[in-house]
Design a protein around this motif. Structure first.
Motif, PDB file in Angstrom:
ATOM      1  N   THR A 184       0.826  -1.205   0.000  1.00  0.00           N
ATOM      2  CA  THR A 184       0.000   0.000   0.000  1.00  0.00           C
ATOM      3  C   THR A 184       0.861   1.256   0.000  1.00  0.00           C
ATOM      4  O   THR A 184       0.619   2.198  -0.763  1.00  0.00           O
ATOM      5  CB  THR A 184      -0.920   0.012   1.234  1.00  0.00           C
ATOM      6  OG1 THR A 184      -1.745  -1.154   1.223  1.00  0.00           O
ATOM      7  CG2 THR A 184      -1.803   1.246   1.230  1.00  0.00           C
TER       8      THR A 184
ATOM      9  N   ALA B 110       1.110   4.025  -2.940  1.00  0.00           N
ATOM     10  CA  ALA B 110       0.830   5.418  -2.606  1.00  0.00           C
ATOM     11  C   ALA B 110       1.997   6.316  -2.998  1.00  0.00           C
ATOM     12  O   ALA B 110       1.799   7.412  -3.529  1.00  0.00           O
ATOM     13  CB  ALA B 110       0.537   5.543  -1.112  1.00  0.00           C
TER      14      ALA B 110
ATOM     15  N   PHE C 111       2.037   6.672  -6.666  1.00  0.00           N
ATOM     16  CA  PHE C 111       0.871   7.474  -7.018  1.00  0.00           C
ATOM     17  C   PHE C 111       1.189   8.955  -6.913  1.00  0.00           C
ATOM     18  O   PHE C 111       0.729   9.775  -7.714  1.00  0.00           O
ATOM     19  CB  PHE C 111      -0.280   7.103  -6.080  1.00  0.00           C
ATOM     20  CG  PHE C 111      -1.628   7.580  -6.533  1.00  0.00           C
ATOM     21  CD1 PHE C 111      -2.138   7.215  -7.760  1.00  0.00           C
ATOM     22  CD2 PHE C 111      -2.402   8.381  -5.709  1.00  0.00           C
ATOM     23  CE1 PHE C 111      -3.392   7.640  -8.176  1.00  0.00           C
ATOM     24  CE2 PHE C 111      -3.657   8.815  -6.111  1.00  0.00           C
ATOM     25  CZ  PHE C 111      -4.147   8.446  -7.348  1.00  0.00           C
TER      26      PHE C 111
ATOM     27  N   SER D   4       2.839  16.318  -3.349  1.00  0.00           N
ATOM     28  CA  SER D   4       3.672  15.149  -3.089  1.00  0.00           C
ATOM     29  C   SER D   4       4.522  15.340  -1.842  1.00  0.00           C
ATOM     30  O   SER D   4       4.595  14.472  -0.970  1.00  0.00           O
ATOM     31  CB  SER D   4       4.571  14.859  -4.298  1.00  0.00           C
ATOM     32  OG  SER D   4       3.799  14.578  -5.436  1.00  0.00           O
TER      33      SER D   4
END
Length: 479
Positions: free
Chosen positions: A164, A168, A171, A302
């Motif tokens: 995960t 992420a 992403f 970010s």
């Protein structure tokens, strides 16, 4: 096995091509392949001063440094004549990448040492997530979805939280964080792998989803476009998101069909629709911003998310400090333990990365890649593909081999054709929507000593191809 044979194929074919070029007279020296540096001029021939044309001879003698440059323009490489030690050395063109020995040096100094630093820091944070119980809680919440995508992973397994975090980080365009999280996920998956020498189904699925590189904020691409004075540096963001999303779905379907994943699962459908809704919602929000607002948002999202992850880890660890005491450690000592494990992982993957990058260096500098690239571009141009597309294809073809090399082509295409040209924009989308396949396989599987990657390489290359085709259609649609 496939990766090993491919590595041997590009290495041996490049060496054979270099030797043939030398003895056939097409190359004057092979020293640049061993010792040359990227962008250095290539030595074409060497002649006595009397053998060069008279006007060149006179110009060289009159020049203070006894050097003459002809054919100076902004597109083609200059031809340079240098008179030294009674001979004139003639240079033309520039080297595409570092030679073998500089590649060995730079792999350690510019790639592995920074990577080890990232690994040490983020593996330290992950150790805090483990000891504090945060990783376990995250895994429990996401298990209903992940057990559908990765049916061989036990419910609530710790690898779920690592994957995960990797997804992420990708992403959000946080490459420095994505790699440590991904390596930790592969190590965790290796613990439940029944055959330690062979890639498991879960590892293959994870690698292929990672390779698709679903990206929301292509921070680096926006930065490069801004540096090249693009009118709107973020105008490729939406095409990048669409292309990488289609690549991710393609990777999931291709691997899922082979692994017989249940695509009709309600939890899986809900998770997919949630992701789509989140992406669409964010895109609508970004689209409503003015140019300055978009630049501010994309520049800070970010970084803000990374700071949030770090802050959450530290605060959660402090709140659950009793768990560290129960483990007979402290928060800082747990961080140091994790960082030490990251250091060991970096040392482990170094030989795998080195072997792959040296082969790629040989492949590019031999001229074989350029011949193949030009041949493919020629074929496409003769079947009616636009020159704007064929001019950007080198980025797509080099991307699976070398991120730095394809990035160089991307920057060159923006400088040659303009950052707001179709070629310049398409090159950026190619760079954003594909992964450095061979490097990633070498790093991830090398970290756990998996020798048989099964169908991973073929699937990842197929996903890269799908991303390339999608990028062309999406760019044509938008621009």
């Amino acid at each position: 096995m496939v990766l090993s044979r491919f590595w041997l194929a590009i290495f041996i074919s490049s060496i054979v091509f270099v030797v043939i070029s030398l003895f056939s007279g097409n190359s004057y020296t092979i020293d640049y392949i061993l010792n040359g540096k990227k962008d250095d001029p290539i030595l074409l021939s060497e002649k006595y001063i009397e053998q060069v044309p008279a006007f060149i001879r006179d110009s060289i003698k009159k020049a203070p440094d006894q050097t003459m440059i002809v054919n100076r323009d902004t597109i083609n490489a200059d031809t340079t004549y240098v008179f030294k030690s009674q001979t004139v050395k003639i240079y033309s063109g520039v080297q595409k990448s570092d030679g073998l020995l500089p590649t060995c040096k730079n792999t350690l100094l510019d790639l592995i040492i920074p990577l080890i630093a990232y690994l040490a820091f983020f593996c330290g944070l992950m150790q805090l997530l483990i000891d504090s119980g945060a990783a376990e809680k995250l895994a429990k919440k996401l298990s209903p979805v992940f057990v559908k995508v990765f049916p061989t992973i036990p419910k609530n397994h710790e690898s779920i939280s690592y994957m995960t975090l990797n997804f992420a980080a990708n992403f959000l365009g946080l490459d420095s964080a994505a790699t440590p999280f991904g390596l930790k996920a592969m190590q965790s998956l290796q613990e439940i792998n029944p055959d330690k020498d062979k890639a498991s189904d879960a590892q293959i699925m994870f690698m292929c989803l990672h390779a698709a590189g679903l990206t929301l904020i292509p921070t680096s691409i926006i930065g490069y476009r801004a540096a090249e004075n693009a009118a709107n540096p973020a105008d490729v963001m939406l095409p990048c998101i669409i292309t990488s999303f289609i690549g991710t779905i393609a990777a999931f379907l291709i691997v899922g069909i082979r692994q017989k994943v249940n695509f009709k699962s309600a939890s899986l459908i809900v998770a997919l629709m949630t992701i789509i809704a989140a992406i669409v919602g964010l895109l609508l929000y970004i689209n409503g911003l003015d140019l300055i607002g978009k630049n501010f948002f994309t520049a800070n999202l970010s970084g803000l998310m990374l700071v949030t992850i770090i802050a959450f880890t530290l605060v959660f660890s402090f709140i659950h400090e009793k768990k560290f005491i129960a483990l007979n450690t402290t928060i800082f000592d747990a961080f140091v333990t994790g960082a030490n494990n990251g250091l060991k992982t970096g040392v482990t993957i170094f030989p795998y990365v080195l072997g792959m990058l040296v082969a790629i260096s040989f492949f590019r500098n031999s001229g074989l890649f350029e011949i193949i690239s030009n041949g493919i571009s020629f074929v496409f141009s003769n079947i009616g593909v636009s020159k704007q597309i064929t001019d950007s294809l080198p980025v797509a073809m080099l991307r699976p081999f070398s991120s730095g090399g394809s990035r160089g082509f991307m920057i060159d295409s923006m400088r040659t054709f303009g950052p707001d040209s179709f070629t310049g924009r398409l090159s950026c989308i190619f760079q954003c929507s594909a992964e450095t396949t061979f490097y990633v396989i070498a790093v991830y599987f090398g970290s756990i000593n998996v020798k048989h990657t099964r169908y991973t390489l073929g699937t990842m290359l197929l996903v890269d191809l799908i991303c390339v085709i999608t990028a062309i259609f999406v760019a044509s649609w938008f621009f």
